[in-house]
Motif scaffolding. Structure first.
Motif, mmCIF file in Angstrom:
data_model
loop_
_atom_site.group_PDB
_atom_site.id
_atom_site.type_symbol
_atom_site.label_atom_id
_atom_site.label_comp_id
_atom_site.label_asym_id
_atom_site.label_seq_id
_atom_site.Cartn_x
_atom_site.Cartn_y
_atom_site.Cartn_z
ATOM 1 N N ILE A 1 -1.558 13.556 6.148
ATOM 2 C CA ILE A 1 -0.399 12.826 5.644
ATOM 3 C C ILE A 1 -0.917 11.561 4.971
ATOM 4 C CG2 ILE A 1 1.658 11.498 6.279
ATOM 5 C CD1 ILE A 1 2.110 13.501 8.546
ATOM 6 N N GLU A 2 -0.568 11.380 3.704
ATOM 7 C CA GLU A 2 -1.038 10.210 2.977
ATOM 8 C C GLU A 2 0.085 9.251 2.596
ATOM 9 O OE1 GLU A 2 -0.325 13.263 1.880
ATOM 10 O OE2 GLU A 2 -1.489 13.597 0.041
ATOM 11 N N ASN A 3 1.317 9.783 2.536
ATOM 12 C CA ASN A 3 2.465 8.964 2.178
ATOM 13 C C ASN A 3 3.729 9.654 2.681
ATOM 14 O OD1 ASN A 3 3.028 11.063 0.323
ATOM 15 N ND2 ASN A 3 1.940 10.005 -1.322
ATOM 16 N N GLY B 1 0.433 4.215 1.835
ATOM 17 C CA GLY B 1 1.681 3.452 1.838
ATOM 18 C C GLY B 1 2.261 3.387 3.230
ATOM 19 N N ASP B 2 3.314 2.620 3.380
ATOM 20 C CA ASP B 2 3.999 2.493 4.664
ATOM 21 C C ASP B 2 4.720 3.803 4.979
ATOM 22 O OD1 ASP B 2 5.314 1.716 6.912
ATOM 23 O OD2 ASP B 2 6.609 0.237 5.937
ATOM 24 N N GLU C 1 -0.498 -3.919 7.879
ATOM 25 C CA GLU C 1 0.813 -3.668 8.478
ATOM 26 C C GLU C 1 1.165 -2.186 8.491
ATOM 27 O OE1 GLU C 1 1.740 -5.726 4.401
ATOM 28 O OE2 GLU C 1 0.217 -5.866 5.988
ATOM 29 N N TRP C 2 0.639 -1.420 7.523
ATOM 30 C CA TRP C 2 0.866 0.031 7.538
ATOM 31 C C TRP C 2 0.178 0.661 8.742
ATOM 32 C CZ3 TRP C 2 -1.069 1.098 1.837
ATOM 33 C CH2 TRP C 2 -0.229 0.430 0.937
ATOM 34 N N VAL C 3 -1.037 0.191 9.021
ATOM 35 C CA VAL C 3 -1.814 0.734 10.145
ATOM 36 C C VAL C 3 -1.163 0.355 11.472
ATOM 37 C CG1 VAL C 3 -4.068 0.802 11.258
ATOM 38 C CG2 VAL C 3 -3.925 0.553 8.768
#
Length: 251
Positions: A134-136, A164-165, A193-195
């Protein structure tokens, strides 16, 4: 052939198939494509076709040779469920997996719909971990629904590169998540913040969280080499993984 791996979350790679085709934005800077071109230039057997999808039947029986229980990442240089890999060939690989219960096999795909259809009327070997990339949100998250329908011993997600988020993710039934940023000269940045959003959701669902790398951009948003950016998140490494009968060499 099977090779000791530099990938932090596995022990060895086994590539009975090589080569692939791009199907999403996560494929844009594919590490396997660049590596396949280098191996072709070096004259390495099995890479005569570069990154064109190629069956490698001479590699099928390699896990029989290794007696030590090992974690194998299957098709690190391809996609196990690529549309041009025949069902009979996948069945041959799974037969080897069934006959080597001492090993554990990680199978990861972006082609989750075919994975789901393939296993709909087949038993998944007990020593197989199934995962999706999953990348986005738009391209990646729908793959999760196909994975969750399957009865694998371990179900995992590789979120690499994280582009991305992802927002809210339904992690019910997911055992393990790997997160990593993109590396290479054309790497796209990954924000902390995404991580942390993913890490916090893992904590709520008791999903094991593995932080692989920052890649080409560090936590501060500055571009550096992958090595210089390292693997620290909040000042520590995160190597959580599902339990096995052996420990990975890199942990």
């Amino acid at each position: 052939m099977s090779n000791l791996s530099d990938i932090e979350w596995t022990e060895m790679t086994w590539n009975p198939t090589t080569g692939c085709t791009k199907i999403s934005s996560g494929c844009k800077h594919c590490y396997a494509e660049a590596m396949a071109r280098r191996l072709k230039a070096m004259g390495v057997r099995g890479y005569e076709n570069g990154f064109k999808l190629t069956l490698q039947p001479h590699r099928i029986n390699e896990p029989f040779i290794r007696k030590k229980p090992t974690m194998y990442f299957v098709n690190s240089m391809s996609d196990f469920f690529h549309e041009n890999i025949p069902d009979y060939y996948i069945e041959k690989i799974l037969n080897v997996i069934n006959l080597t219960p001492r090993h554990t096999y990680q199978i990861l795909t972006k082609r989750s719909e075919r994975m789901h259809d393939f296993f709909k009327n087949r038993k998944i070997p007990y020593n197989v971990w199934l995962g999706v990339t999953i990348e986005n949100r738009i391209e990646g998250l729908p793959r999760l629904n196909y994975l969750k329908c399957l009865k694998a011993k371990i179900k995992f997600i590789s979120i690499e590169p994280l582009l991305g988020d992802l927002g809210i993710i339904d992690l019910n039934g997911i055992d393990w998540i790997i997160v990593g940023g993109e590396s290479g000269p054309k790497a796209r940045p990954m924000k902390i913040e995404w991580v942390l959003n993913i890490k916090e959701q893992c904590e709520k669902t008791n999903t094991r969280f593995f932080f692989k790398q920052w890649g080409g951009f560090g936590a501060d948003g500055k571009k550096r080499s992958k090595k210089d950016n390292g693997r620290l998140l909040l000042g520590k490494t995160w190597n959580n993984q599902p339990s096995t009968n052996f420990k990975l060499k890199s942990i």
